[in-house]
Write an enzyme that holds these catalytic residues in place. Structure first.
Site, short mmCIF file in Angstrom:
data_model
loop_
_atom_site.label_atom_id
_atom_site.label_comp_id
_atom_site.label_asym_id
_atom_site.label_seq_id
_atom_site.Cartn_x
_atom_site.Cartn_y
_atom_site.Cartn_z
N HIS A 49 1.05 -1.42 0.00
CA HIS A 49 -0.06 0.19 0.26
C HIS A 49 0.41 1.14 0.29
O HIS A 49 0.67 2.46 0.12
CB HIS A 49 -0.77 0.28 1.19
CG HIS A 49 -1.66 -1.49 1.06
ND1 HIS A 49 -2.44 -1.25 -0.18
CD2 HIS A 49 -1.87 -2.11 1.97
CE1 HIS A 49 -3.75 -2.61 0.73
NE2 HIS A 49 -3.02 -3.11 2.10
N ASP B 114 -1.76 -10.95 -2.25
CA ASP B 114 -2.93 -9.91 -1.08
C ASP B 114 -4.09 -9.59 -1.39
O ASP B 114 -4.82 -9.20 -2.28
CB ASP B 114 -2.13 -8.73 -0.34
CG ASP B 114 -2.84 -8.23 0.84
OD1 ASP B 114 -1.90 -8.47 1.84
OD2 ASP B 114 -3.45 -7.87 0.42
N HIS C 102 -6.39 -7.12 -0.82
CA HIS C 102 -6.53 -5.94 -0.49
C HIS C 102 -5.89 -5.44 -2.48
O HIS C 102 -5.14 -5.91 -2.52
CB HIS C 102 -5.64 -5.12 0.17
CG HIS C 102 -6.36 -5.61 1.74
ND1 HIS C 102 -5.68 -6.54 2.51
CD2 HIS C 102 -7.86 -4.93 2.05
CE1 HIS C 102 -7.06 -6.91 3.76
NE2 HIS C 102 -7.67 -5.24 3.89
N ASP D 90 -4.25 -12.72 3.63
CA ASP D 90 -5.41 -12.31 3.96
C ASP D 90 -6.38 -12.61 3.15
O ASP D 90 -7.87 -12.55 3.84
CB ASP D 90 -5.66 -11.38 4.57
CG ASP D 90 -5.06 -10.30 3.47
OD1 ASP D 90 -4.37 -10.31 2.51
OD2 ASP D 90 -4.57 -8.46 3.61
ZN LIG Z 1 -4.14 -6.95 2.75
#
Ligand SMILES: [Zn+2]
Length: 337
Positions: free
Chosen positions: A158, A193, A195, A278
């Protein structure tokens, strides 16, 4: 397959996290890395510390002013407010017009885009050595090792070129991918991931020597919200493969096959994986439904590409199966090599 890890990566210890209007213990805890490190040792993976490759490979990806800010921001915040308050910004610039501020509180809002990147006394050491672990893994693969796993913590995907976001400060996977371009003409970064790798998209948006493919839960309804939609392709080498909330393992594997086909078509000579766990069905931030056998199958298909491989740890939080899923993925990967 070797693993790279430095114990100083445990020194970042954020306390509070704000989510949906509530305060809760911060999910990105040092214990995440301890659990995976112990699993690696129990399963016979050699664990080695990174060498110090300095700041140049980090500055190759991140704004040098941002790097400088992170180096002493926590000390400057403490000097101003004393012990006690959490080093979390409360003022943000919005659209980035105007001048970069000199005041520590203005700078924190400028460089830390949300409230999840609390600064602590050990943050700089942790993020520096997390990045060094990724650089070390890339250096070894560039030198001929088939695959190396960087237990990078804090995570990185991120983190943007000039901003921290979503628990991430330095984009370890992008730093590794850029490092590999010194040895390989075409590099791919695959992000599994759950996200969106919004930081990786920010960094790689204009590059055509690094192909980025990301599988993630639908950003229309799930963090990171602002980037990661299917039509956002940068200058043509970014692919966002959107999974509906609750997607099952077969849907995730089918999406992975699509991403791997595109990486093959790009002609990648080396592969970096942003390796989040995740996607686990029991992850505290769960959005899709992958189980240990699914992580093992993902590893077999990824390693089956036959490319030099740098695995960089991203998310995956303190659910019951974190170490089990990491074991499933990494041992399956090792079996293919
Ligand atoms: Zn994540």
């Amino acid at each position: 397959m070797k693993a790279i890890f430095d114990p100083r990566q445990l020194d970042h210890a954020p306390e509070a996290y704000f989510r949906r209007g509530a305060t809760m213990p911060h999910p990105e805890q040092p214990r995440r890395a301890i659990l995976i490190r112990d699993m690696l040792a129990e399963n016979g993976f050699p664990i080695e510390p990174p060498r110090d490759h300095g700041l140049d490979p980090i500055r190759a990806v991140h704004d040098p002013d941002y790097v400088n800010f992170l180096q002493d921001a926590h000390a400057r915040f403490r000097a101003d407010v004393g012990e006690g308050p959490l080093a979390i910004p409360t003022a943000h610039p919005g659209p980035r017009r105007g001048q970069r501020p000199k005041d520590i509180h203005g700078q924190m809002g400028w460089w830390l885009t949300d409230t999840s990147t609390e600064l602590t006394a050990g943050t700089w050491d942790a993020i520096y050595w997390s990045a060094q672990s990724a650089i070390e893994a890339a250096t070894r693969v560039a030198g001929g090792e088939r695959a190396v796993y960087a237990l990078s913590r804090p995570p990185g995907h991120h983190a943007m070129a000039a901003a921290a976001n979503g628990f991430c400060f330095f984009n370890n996977a992008c730093i590794a991918a850029h490092h590999l371009t010194q040895r390989f003409g075409k590099v791919a970064l695959l992000d599994i991931d759950v996200h969106t790798g919004n930081g990786s998209l920010d960094i790689l948006w204009d590059r055509n020597d690094i192909f980025y493919a990301s599988l993630h839960a639908d950003p229309a309804v799930y963090p990171t919200f602002y980037l990661g939609h299917a039509d956002e392709t940068g200058t043509g080498t970014c692919r966002n493969i959107v999974l509906p909330l609750g997607a099952d393992q077969d849907m995730v594997l089918e999406a992975l096959d699509g991403a791997l086909a595109q990486i093959r078509n790009f002609g990648a000579e080396a592969l970096v994986v942003s390796l989040g766990f995740d996607m686990a069905a029991d992850d505290p931030l769960a959005a899709v439904q992958v189980h240990a056998d699914g992580f093992a199958e993902m590893a077999r298909r990824i390693a089956g590409l036959g490319l030099p491989l740098v695995l960089v740890q991203e998310g995956g939080y303190l659910g019951p199966s974190l170490a089990v899923n990491a074991q499933a993925f990494l041992t399956a990967c090792r079996d293919v090599l």
